[in-house]
Design a protein around this motif. Sequence first.
Motif, PDB file in Angstrom:
ATOM      1  N   UNK A 100       0.832  -1.208   0.000  1.00  0.00           N
ATOM      2  CA  UNK A 100       0.000   0.000   0.000  1.00  0.00           C
ATOM      3  C   UNK A 100       0.865   1.256   0.000  1.00  0.00           C
ATOM      4  N   UNK A 101       1.948   1.248   0.758  1.00  0.00           N
ATOM      5  CA  UNK A 101       2.843   2.410   0.792  1.00  0.00           C
ATOM      6  C   UNK A 101       3.506   2.623  -0.564  1.00  0.00           C
ATOM      7  N   UNK A 102       3.910   1.540  -1.222  1.00  0.00           N
ATOM      8  CA  UNK A 102       4.509   1.669  -2.550  1.00  0.00           C
ATOM      9  C   UNK A 102       3.493   2.185  -3.569  1.00  0.00           C
ATOM     10  N   UNK A 155       3.123   5.856  -3.031  1.00  0.00           N
ATOM     11  CA  UNK A 155       4.280   6.598  -3.537  1.00  0.00           C
ATOM     12  C   UNK A 155       4.215   6.736  -5.052  1.00  0.00           C
ATOM     13  N   UNK A 156       3.819   5.677  -5.742  1.00  0.00           N
ATOM     14  CA  UNK A 156       3.684   5.737  -7.197  1.00  0.00           C
ATOM     15  C   UNK A 156       2.566   6.698  -7.585  1.00  0.00           C
ATOM     16  N   UNK A 157       1.456   6.656  -6.877  1.00  0.00           N
ATOM     17  CA  UNK A 157       0.340   7.559  -7.158  1.00  0.00           C
ATOM     18  C   UNK A 157       0.759   9.010  -6.969  1.00  0.00           C
ATOM     19  N   UNK A 158       1.501   9.303  -5.897  1.00  0.00           N
ATOM     20  CA  UNK A 158       1.968  10.672  -5.664  1.00  0.00           C
ATOM     21  C   UNK A 158       2.918  11.113  -6.765  1.00  0.00           C
ATOM     22  N   UNK A 159       3.764  10.209  -7.220  1.00  0.00           N
ATOM     23  CA  UNK A 159       4.699  10.544  -8.302  1.00  0.00           C
ATOM     24  C   UNK A 159       3.951  10.852  -9.588  1.00  0.00           C
ATOM     25  N   UNK A 160       2.908  10.089  -9.870  1.00  0.00           N
ATOM     26  CA  UNK A 160       2.130  10.336 -11.077  1.00  0.00           C
ATOM     27  C   UNK A 160       1.334  11.631 -10.983  1.00  0.00           C
ATOM     28  N   UNK A 171       2.391  14.341  -9.431  1.00  0.00           N
ATOM     29  CA  UNK A 171       3.288  15.497  -9.424  1.00  0.00           C
ATOM     30  C   UNK A 171       3.463  16.031 -10.836  1.00  0.00           C
ATOM     31  N   UNK A 172       3.868  17.269 -10.954  1.00  0.00           N
ATOM     32  CA  UNK A 172       3.973  17.918 -12.261  1.00  0.00           C
ATOM     33  C   UNK A 172       5.127  17.395 -13.101  1.00  0.00           C
ATOM     34  N   UNK A 173       6.161  16.864 -12.475  1.00  0.00           N
ATOM     35  CA  UNK A 173       7.315  16.426 -13.243  1.00  0.00           C
ATOM     36  C   UNK A 173       7.202  14.987 -13.714  1.00  0.00           C
ATOM     37  N   UNK A 174       6.094  14.337 -13.473  1.00  0.00           N
ATOM     38  CA  UNK A 174       5.916  12.963 -13.940  1.00  0.00           C
ATOM     39  C   UNK A 174       5.804  12.951 -15.458  1.00  0.00           C
ATOM     40  N   UNK A 175       6.497  12.050 -16.078  1.00  0.00           N
ATOM     41  CA  UNK A 175       6.444  11.926 -17.522  1.00  0.00           C
ATOM     42  C   UNK A 175       7.465  12.750 -18.257  1.00  0.00           C
ATOM     43  N   UNK A 176       8.163  13.629 -17.563  1.00  0.00           N
ATOM     44  CA  UNK A 176       9.208  14.390 -18.231  1.00  0.00           C
ATOM     45  C   UNK A 176      10.492  13.588 -18.160  1.00  0.00           C
ATOM     46  N   UNK A 177      11.110  13.352 -19.289  1.00  0.00           N
ATOM     47  CA  UNK A 177      12.319  12.531 -19.282  1.00  0.00           C
ATOM     48  C   UNK A 177      13.483  13.271 -18.650  1.00  0.00           C
ATOM     49  N   UNK A 178      14.286  12.548 -17.903  1.00  0.00           N
ATOM     50  CA  UNK A 178      15.497  13.152 -17.380  1.00  0.00           C
ATOM     51  C   UNK A 178      16.605  13.008 -18.415  1.00  0.00           C
ATOM     52  N   UNK A 179      17.669  13.739 -18.225  1.00  0.00           N
ATOM     53  CA  UNK A 179      18.706  13.771 -19.246  1.00  0.00           C
ATOM     54  C   UNK A 179      19.602  12.545 -19.226  1.00  0.00           C
TER      55      UNK A 179
END
Length: 80
Positions: free
Chosen positions: A14-16, A19-24, A26-34
């Motif tokens: 449930x905690x994991x 955490x995944x739901x919060x990451x999705x 957030x505004x930076x989800x889906x933006x590729x890192x360099x």
Amino acid sequence: MEWGLFVLAVVLVAALQFAVWRRLQSEDAGTPDSSGVSERVQPTDVRAKQDGTTLLCPSCGAENDANYTFCRECVAQLQP
């Protein structure tokens, strides 16, 4: 003892999930890192190609069918 481990595993999952739901959310989800991602060249012509069956995405340069509204790679809105 067995129930304690089961409850601990359920709480961990449930905690994991949270955490995944919060990451999705957030505004930076889906933006590729360099790191590890190759830079794409921005196309100069974002309109239809010569044959008129594909469109180039203005954001990532991916080729899309002419009837698509959104890019199949980055989900940016395509210009008709």
